[in-house]
Scaffold this active site. Structure first.
Site, PDB file in Angstrom:
ATOM      1  N   TYR A 129      -8.779   2.916 -16.715  1.00  0.00           N
ATOM      2  CA  TYR A 129      -9.058   3.375 -15.358  1.00  0.00           C
ATOM      3  C   TYR A 129     -10.553   3.631 -15.152  1.00  0.00           C
ATOM      4  O   TYR A 129     -11.010   3.914 -14.054  1.00  0.00           O
ATOM      5  CB  TYR A 129      -8.248   4.653 -15.110  1.00  0.00           C
ATOM      6  CG  TYR A 129      -7.946   4.958 -13.662  1.00  0.00           C
ATOM      7  CD1 TYR A 129      -7.200   4.080 -12.879  1.00  0.00           C
ATOM      8  CD2 TYR A 129      -8.384   6.133 -13.073  1.00  0.00           C
ATOM      9  CE1 TYR A 129      -6.912   4.357 -11.555  1.00  0.00           C
ATOM     10  CE2 TYR A 129      -8.094   6.423 -11.749  1.00  0.00           C
ATOM     11  CZ  TYR A 129      -7.362   5.532 -11.007  1.00  0.00           C
ATOM     12  OH  TYR A 129      -7.073   5.822  -9.693  1.00  0.00           O
TER      13      TYR A 129
ATOM     14  N   LEU B 133      -2.370  -3.602  -4.165  1.00  0.00           N
ATOM     15  CA  LEU B 133      -3.594  -4.416  -4.256  1.00  0.00           C
ATOM     16  C   LEU B 133      -4.652  -3.730  -5.116  1.00  0.00           C
ATOM     17  O   LEU B 133      -5.320  -4.366  -5.919  1.00  0.00           O
ATOM     18  CB  LEU B 133      -4.174  -4.649  -2.861  1.00  0.00           C
ATOM     19  CG  LEU B 133      -3.471  -5.692  -1.999  1.00  0.00           C
ATOM     20  CD1 LEU B 133      -4.182  -5.795  -0.654  1.00  0.00           C
ATOM     21  CD2 LEU B 133      -3.426  -7.045  -2.680  1.00  0.00           C
ATOM     22  N   ALA B 134      -4.771  -2.387  -4.948  1.00  0.00           N
ATOM     23  CA  ALA B 134      -5.782  -1.660  -5.724  1.00  0.00           C
ATOM     24  C   ALA B 134      -5.465  -1.752  -7.216  1.00  0.00           C
ATOM     25  O   ALA B 134      -6.354  -1.970  -8.046  1.00  0.00           O
ATOM     26  CB  ALA B 134      -5.841  -0.205  -5.281  1.00  0.00           C
TER      27      ALA B 134
ATOM     28  N   ILE C  72      -7.072   6.331  -0.058  1.00  0.00           N
ATOM     29  CA  ILE C  72      -8.228   5.423  -0.128  1.00  0.00           C
ATOM     30  C   ILE C  72      -8.941   5.586  -1.465  1.00  0.00           C
ATOM     31  O   ILE C  72      -9.185   6.710  -1.917  1.00  0.00           O
ATOM     32  CB  ILE C  72      -9.201   5.753   1.024  1.00  0.00           C
ATOM     33  CG1 ILE C  72      -8.591   5.279   2.359  1.00  0.00           C
ATOM     34  CG2 ILE C  72     -10.570   5.144   0.800  1.00  0.00           C
ATOM     35  CD1 ILE C  72      -9.384   5.706   3.566  1.00  0.00           C
TER      36      ILE C  72
ATOM     37  N   TYR D 149      -4.692  10.545  -9.135  1.00  0.00           N
ATOM     38  CA  TYR D 149      -4.064   9.886 -10.296  1.00  0.00           C
ATOM     39  C   TYR D 149      -4.347  10.744 -11.513  1.00  0.00           C
ATOM     40  O   TYR D 149      -5.393  11.391 -11.593  1.00  0.00           O
ATOM     41  CB  TYR D 149      -4.630   8.468 -10.469  1.00  0.00           C
ATOM     42  CG  TYR D 149      -4.000   7.710 -11.619  1.00  0.00           C
ATOM     43  CD1 TYR D 149      -2.626   7.478 -11.647  1.00  0.00           C
ATOM     44  CD2 TYR D 149      -4.776   7.236 -12.671  1.00  0.00           C
ATOM     45  CE1 TYR D 149      -2.036   6.807 -12.707  1.00  0.00           C
ATOM     46  CE2 TYR D 149      -4.197   6.551 -13.734  1.00  0.00           C
ATOM     47  CZ  TYR D 149      -2.824   6.351 -13.738  1.00  0.00           C
ATOM     48  OH  TYR D 149      -2.243   5.695 -14.787  1.00  0.00           O
TER      49      TYR D 149
ATOM     50  N   ASP E  33     -13.077   2.539   8.644  1.00  0.00           N
ATOM     51  CA  ASP E  33     -13.828   2.421   7.395  1.00  0.00           C
ATOM     52  C   ASP E  33     -14.489   3.787   7.161  1.00  0.00           C
ATOM     53  O   ASP E  33     -15.244   4.258   8.010  1.00  0.00           O
ATOM     54  CB  ASP E  33     -14.884   1.319   7.550  1.00  0.00           C
ATOM     55  CG  ASP E  33     -15.717   1.126   6.297  1.00  0.00           C
ATOM     56  OD1 ASP E  33     -15.888   2.096   5.522  1.00  0.00           O
ATOM     57  OD2 ASP E  33     -16.219   0.014   6.085  1.00  0.00           O
TER      58      ASP E  33
ATOM     59  N   SER F 178       0.832  -1.214   0.000  1.00  0.00           N
ATOM     60  CA  SER F 178       0.000   0.000   0.000  1.00  0.00           C
ATOM     61  C   SER F 178       0.864   1.260   0.000  1.00  0.00           C
ATOM     62  O   SER F 178       1.831   1.365   0.770  1.00  0.00           O
ATOM     63  CB  SER F 178      -0.887   0.047   1.249  1.00  0.00           C
ATOM     64  OG  SER F 178      -1.833  -0.981   1.238  1.00  0.00           O
TER      65      SER F 178
END
Ligand code: NAP
Length: 303
Positions: free
Chosen positions: A161, A200-201, A98, A151, A72, A28
């Site tokens: 994307y 991971l994303a 996030i 991004y 969360d 991450s």
């Protein structure tokens, strides 16, 4: 020589309270940032979701100076409890790393994405920057720093994307509006926009696209199409999707590098370096900005 805060030039992060949201595992960007602040003597708390608790616990075991708590960003009780822990100290740096979009955000044509998927993506990936700021605000120190991760698909359509690019446009807008709000308290708000990094994303996007391989084969962007073709040739036919996704991402990073002013790929440490700067007093007059850590990709046209 001294900086505008009157200190000798230096990051001066020792003892600063830093909260980093969005750690899923050691890949991450949030973890790279947390580790970098820790190495500079900051007191770091990470926020994570329940989903990868076992991976996060392993990281915290190996870095006992870093604290962790669930946060969360769709759960008000968790956000409130996370930031209440800073009531007795203060919060100098808040990092929001996030993003989430249901697979259809990446796999469907933009005009076919459902209202529910779009709303969920925006809520987690853009609106939540405002929400966590609301909970953090009472505890943010003067000259504190809020940092989000964007991004470059926020600025130009990048088909692979999907509509997540729209979420990043919204996130960058949030950065500018929050910068005005928090500027009243001398707190700055900026975003870092990195080039592609394996996480991971990132692999999740590739895995979503692999659900229907024709989606990858017909991508209009040559770099992603070629990354898919090369990775498929290099990866055994029996490979799991995750292995192929990882190979495609790696090829994509190499392909993107060939379009950059500096022909290099981006690591999470490159991103962390920028976060250290934006979190430090050296950047105390920088706010409402998006800083690109992308070897010049966003400022270069190499066809
Ligand atoms: P990552 O490790 O998967 O981080 C994304 C994080 O978002 C995960 O920890 C994920 O938790 C978390 N998250 C998702 N929904 C959440 C929710 N409701 N509440 C709290 N956390 C939630 O991937 P990453 O690449 O480091 O991404 C971090 C940020 O950098 C994202 O904003 C991403 O768009 C941005 N970025 C990444 C790249 C890249 O190439 N990797 C490039 C530019 C920008 P779970 O995994 O538990 O869901």
């Amino acid at each position: 020589m001294v900086d505008s805060a009157g200190s000798a030039f230096g990051l001066g992060l020792a003892g600063k309270q830093v909260a980093v949201l969005g750690v899923a595992d050691e890949t991450s960007l949030a973890w790279g940032i947390a580790e970098a602040f820790r190495q500079h003597g900051a007191v770091v708390t990470i926020g994570y979701q329940q989903r990868f608790l076992s991976r996060v616990k392993a990281l915290l075991r190996d870095s006992p100076e870093i604290r962790g708590a669930r946060c969360d960003v769709t759960n008000p009780a968790e956000m409130e409890a996370f930031f209440a822990a800073f009531a007795s100290t203060r919060l100098d740096v808040l990092v929001h790393a996030i993003a989430y979009g249901p697979p259809e955000v990446f796999t469907s044509d933009p005009s076919a994405v459902s209202a529910e998927a779009f709303a969920q993506m925006l809520r987690v990936s853009a609106f939540s920057l405002g929400e966590v700021t609301r909970y953090a605000k009472p505890h943010l120190a003067e000259w504190g720093s809020v940092i989000a991760l964007s991004y470059q698909a926020s600025l130009r359509a990048q088909p692979f994307y999907g509509l997540m690019g729209v979420a990043k446009s919204a996130l960058e807008g949030m950065v500018r509006y929050l910068a005005v709000e928090l500027g009243q308290r001398r707190v700055r708000v900026n975003a870092i926009s990195p080039g592609p990094v394996a996480s991971l994303a990132a692999l999740g996007i590739m895995q979503a696209l692999l659900q229907d391989r024709s989606t990858l084969a017909r991508q209009r962007d040559r770099v992603i199409r070629e990354a898919y073709e090369t990775a498929s040739l290099r990866t055994s036919a029996a490979a799991e999707d995750l292995e192929l996704a990882s190979a495609i991402w790696s090829e994509l990073q190499q392909g993107v590098a060939t379009r950059c002013a500096i022909e290099e790929t981006i690591s999470k440490e490159d991103v962390a370096g920028c976060a250290l700067f934006l979190g430090s007093d050296l950047a105390r007059k920088i706010t409402g900005q998006v800083v690109h850590v992308d070897c010049g990709l966003s400022s270069t046209i190499l066809m």
